[in-house]
Design a protein around this motif. Sequence first.
Motif, PDB file in Angstrom:
ATOM      1  N   ASP A  13       0.841  -1.189   0.000  1.00  0.00           N
ATOM      2  CA  ASP A  13       0.000   0.000   0.000  1.00  0.00           C
ATOM      3  C   ASP A  13       0.885   1.252   0.000  1.00  0.00           C
ATOM      4  N   VAL A  14       0.329   2.333  -0.507  1.00  0.00           N
ATOM      5  CA  VAL A  14       1.009   3.626  -0.456  1.00  0.00           C
ATOM      6  C   VAL A  14       0.241   4.505   0.521  1.00  0.00           C
ATOM      7  N   LEU A  15       0.896   4.938   1.570  1.00  0.00           N
ATOM      8  CA  LEU A  15       0.248   5.700   2.632  1.00  0.00           C
ATOM      9  C   LEU A  15       0.248   7.195   2.318  1.00  0.00           C
ATOM     10  N   PRO A  16      -0.519   7.991   3.098  1.00  0.00           N
ATOM     11  CA  PRO A  16      -0.813   9.372   2.700  1.00  0.00           C
ATOM     12  C   PRO A  16       0.377  10.235   2.301  1.00  0.00           C
ATOM     13  N   ALA A  17       1.425  10.321   3.137  1.00  0.00           N
ATOM     14  CA  ALA A  17       2.528  11.240   2.834  1.00  0.00           C
ATOM     15  C   ALA A  17       3.220  10.860   1.523  1.00  0.00           C
ATOM     16  N   GLU A  18       3.462   9.560   1.341  1.00  0.00           N
ATOM     17  CA  GLU A  18       4.120   9.110   0.119  1.00  0.00           C
ATOM     18  C   GLU A  18       3.205   9.274  -1.084  1.00  0.00           C
ATOM     19  N   ALA A  19       1.919   8.984  -0.911  1.00  0.00           N
ATOM     20  CA  ALA A  19       0.972   9.121  -2.017  1.00  0.00           C
ATOM     21  C   ALA A  19       0.890  10.572  -2.487  1.00  0.00           C
ATOM     22  N   ARG A  20       0.904  11.505  -1.526  1.00  0.00           N
ATOM     23  CA  ARG A  20       0.867  12.931  -1.919  1.00  0.00           C
ATOM     24  C   ARG A  20       2.137  13.302  -2.668  1.00  0.00           C
ATOM     25  N   ARG A  21       3.285  12.823  -2.197  1.00  0.00           N
ATOM     26  CA  ARG A  21       4.545  13.131  -2.873  1.00  0.00           C
ATOM     27  C   ARG A  21       4.556  12.580  -4.292  1.00  0.00           C
ATOM     28  N   ILE A  22       4.045  11.370  -4.451  1.00  0.00           N
ATOM     29  CA  ILE A  22       3.975  10.765  -5.785  1.00  0.00           C
ATOM     30  C   ILE A  22       3.070  11.572  -6.702  1.00  0.00           C
ATOM     31  N   GLU A  23       1.896  11.947  -6.189  1.00  0.00           N
ATOM     32  CA  GLU A  23       0.940  12.697  -7.012  1.00  0.00           C
ATOM     33  C   GLU A  23       1.470  14.077  -7.373  1.00  0.00           C
ATOM     34  N   ASP A  24       2.110  14.744  -6.432  1.00  0.00           N
ATOM     35  CA  ASP A  24       2.686  16.063  -6.725  1.00  0.00           C
ATOM     36  C   ASP A  24       3.740  15.955  -7.820  1.00  0.00           C
ATOM     37  N   LEU A  25       4.584  14.930  -7.717  1.00  0.00           N
ATOM     38  CA  LEU A  25       5.647  14.762  -8.715  1.00  0.00           C
ATOM     39  C   LEU A  25       5.062  14.355 -10.066  1.00  0.00           C
ATOM     40  N   LEU A 317      11.152   6.144  -7.390  1.00  0.00           N
ATOM     41  CA  LEU A 317      11.855   7.419  -7.312  1.00  0.00           C
ATOM     42  C   LEU A 317      11.562   8.134  -6.006  1.00  0.00           C
ATOM     43  N   VAL A 318      10.296   8.210  -5.639  1.00  0.00           N
ATOM     44  CA  VAL A 318       9.902   8.916  -4.422  1.00  0.00           C
ATOM     45  C   VAL A 318      10.430   8.217  -3.175  1.00  0.00           C
ATOM     46  N   ALA A 319      10.539   6.892  -3.213  1.00  0.00           N
ATOM     47  CA  ALA A 319      11.012   6.150  -2.042  1.00  0.00           C
ATOM     48  C   ALA A 319      12.419   6.551  -1.633  1.00  0.00           C
ATOM     49  N   GLY A 320      13.215   7.065  -2.572  1.00  0.00           N
ATOM     50  CA  GLY A 320      14.573   7.469  -2.259  1.00  0.00           C
ATOM     51  C   GLY A 320      14.741   8.941  -1.959  1.00  0.00           C
ATOM     52  N   LEU A 321      13.648   9.701  -2.030  1.00  0.00           N
ATOM     53  CA  LEU A 321      13.712  11.139  -1.764  1.00  0.00           C
ATOM     54  C   LEU A 321      13.471  11.429  -0.291  1.00  0.00           C
ATOM     55  N   VAL A 322      13.809  12.638   0.118  1.00  0.00           N
ATOM     56  CA  VAL A 322      13.537  13.075   1.489  1.00  0.00           C
ATOM     57  C   VAL A 322      12.024  13.102   1.692  1.00  0.00           C
ATOM     58  N   PRO A 323      11.520  12.521   2.780  1.00  0.00           N
ATOM     59  CA  PRO A 323      10.062  12.501   3.000  1.00  0.00           C
ATOM     60  C   PRO A 323       9.472  13.905   2.989  1.00  0.00           C
ATOM     61  N   ALA A 324       8.241  13.998   2.513  1.00  0.00           N
ATOM     62  CA  ALA A 324       7.562  15.293   2.450  1.00  0.00           C
ATOM     63  C   ALA A 324       7.209  15.781   3.847  1.00  0.00           C
ATOM     64  N   LEU A 325       7.304  17.080   4.047  1.00  0.00           N
ATOM     65  CA  LEU A 325       6.918  17.682   5.319  1.00  0.00           C
ATOM     66  C   LEU A 325       5.397  17.830   5.385  1.00  0.00           C
ATOM     67  N   PRO A 326       4.805  17.801   6.582  1.00  0.00           N
ATOM     68  CA  PRO A 326       3.361  18.024   6.693  1.00  0.00           C
ATOM     69  C   PRO A 326       2.985  19.405   6.139  1.00  0.00           C
ATOM     70  N   ALA A 327       1.830  19.477   5.521  1.00  0.00           N
ATOM     71  CA  ALA A 327       1.373  20.731   4.929  1.00  0.00           C
ATOM     72  C   ALA A 327       0.657  21.580   5.980  1.00  0.00           C
ATOM     73  N   PRO A 328       0.879  22.899   6.005  1.00  0.00           N
ATOM     74  CA  PRO A 328       0.154  23.761   6.933  1.00  0.00           C
ATOM     75  C   PRO A 328      -1.340  23.783   6.604  1.00  0.00           C
ATOM     76  N   ALA A 329      -2.165  23.748   7.628  1.00  0.00           N
ATOM     77  CA  ALA A 329      -3.614  23.687   7.425  1.00  0.00           C
ATOM     78  C   ALA A 329      -4.336  24.537   8.463  1.00  0.00           C
ATOM     79  N   ILE A 330      -5.592  24.826   8.156  1.00  0.00           N
ATOM     80  CA  ILE A 330      -6.453  25.615   9.046  1.00  0.00           C
ATOM     81  C   ILE A 330      -7.492  24.689   9.662  1.00  0.00           C
ATOM     82  N   ARG A 331      -7.625  24.740  10.967  1.00  0.00           N
ATOM     83  CA  ARG A 331      -8.644  23.959  11.668  1.00  0.00           C
ATOM     84  C   ARG A 331      -9.882  24.822  11.859  1.00  0.00           C
TER      85      ARG A 331
END
Length: 387
Positions: A13-25, A317-331
């Motif tokens: 499975d691809v979990l949220p942080a990695e999935a977002r990084r893949i989609e952005d790239l 490719l993404v698996a070897g990159l620096v993990p993505a930082l959490p995105a700032p959000a509004i609650r």
Amino acid sequence: MKGNWLLPESLADVLPAEARRIEDLRRQLLDLFRTYGFELVAPPLVEYIDSLLSGTGSDLNLRTSKLVDQLSGRTLGVRADMTPQVTRIDAHLLNRPGVTRLCYCGPVLHARPAGLLSSRELLQIGAEIYGHAGVEADLEIIRLALESTRLAGVKSVRLDLCHAGLVRSLLESDPRAHARADEIMALLREKDLPGLNLLATGPEPLLEATVSALCALPQLYGDISVIARARKVLPVVAGVTQSLDTLEQLLASLDDVSVGVDLADVGTYGYHSGVTFSVYAEGWHDSIVQGGRYDDVSRAFGRARPATGFSLDLRKLVAGLVPALPAPAIRAPSGQDVALREVMQTLRQSGNIVVQVFPGEVATHDEFVFDRELVQRDGQWVVQQVL
């Protein structure tokens, strides 16, 4: 007893942080390809096996998972590589005169993992140029591949070049070598010098000159000086000389990147026909990009076209990159206040991430960090920093 939550071997499975990084790239790379004039196509995941494997070597057949079509009774294949499909689209559906640039992105499935650490499911993205046999198309594809890795944030890449026409010319000059092409290609991929030397023995030995040339290839690795060494030790065969000339021309043009030559870095015999290349970088156990020229593949679709391209696996490719930082959000607080909904909608339309919590919810998002919140002040909903 195995649980029903376990996945088949070499699938994950691809979990949220990695999935977002893949989609952005994915979005960034497709946008990059478009700036070069590449048009996006999306072939189906499954095709009739005879179409899916047309013009390809036996290696792709072994990597392709097969099933029976319940409608027609014919054998289907789950694609293991999108390049033959894109070639079919160019040759059979678009059928344009002149040069066509096509790009693509989609999942592919391998019947078996390509290596010990490889996944069987890849997210393949790539670009192909059809209709130009000159070195200019090879240069554009190589430069686009390198720019793709730079866009992803890969540092200190190395480009290795080879030429499938060189090995093909050596094999075709010796009928016994040509008959054992798949075996020889496997030995070259492994750089198995003892195995190559054994080709001179047995009931049907290869010509001494052929064995000598094949044994020289794994040692012809390094900088541009390899070309001069190759001209001294390899036989003067038209295809060999032409291949070395092409590699020398490419090396002279690629002066802004670390480039090496590996004349034993062969692909699948019968698939690639010209320059091939691989991109390596620290942090990955093998190449992150592979590409090359494959002029003969489209002949199976009724229209022979020069072709060159590259592809890479976004997940790898993404698996070897620096993990993505959490995105700032509004609650945002719970509630159905009309003014609150309007403010949230306005903020989202401006590109902000706004998460409205449910009553009693404790927000636990790995993907977001709540650095702001919506609060009501003097009857108005406003955004304030979280202290």
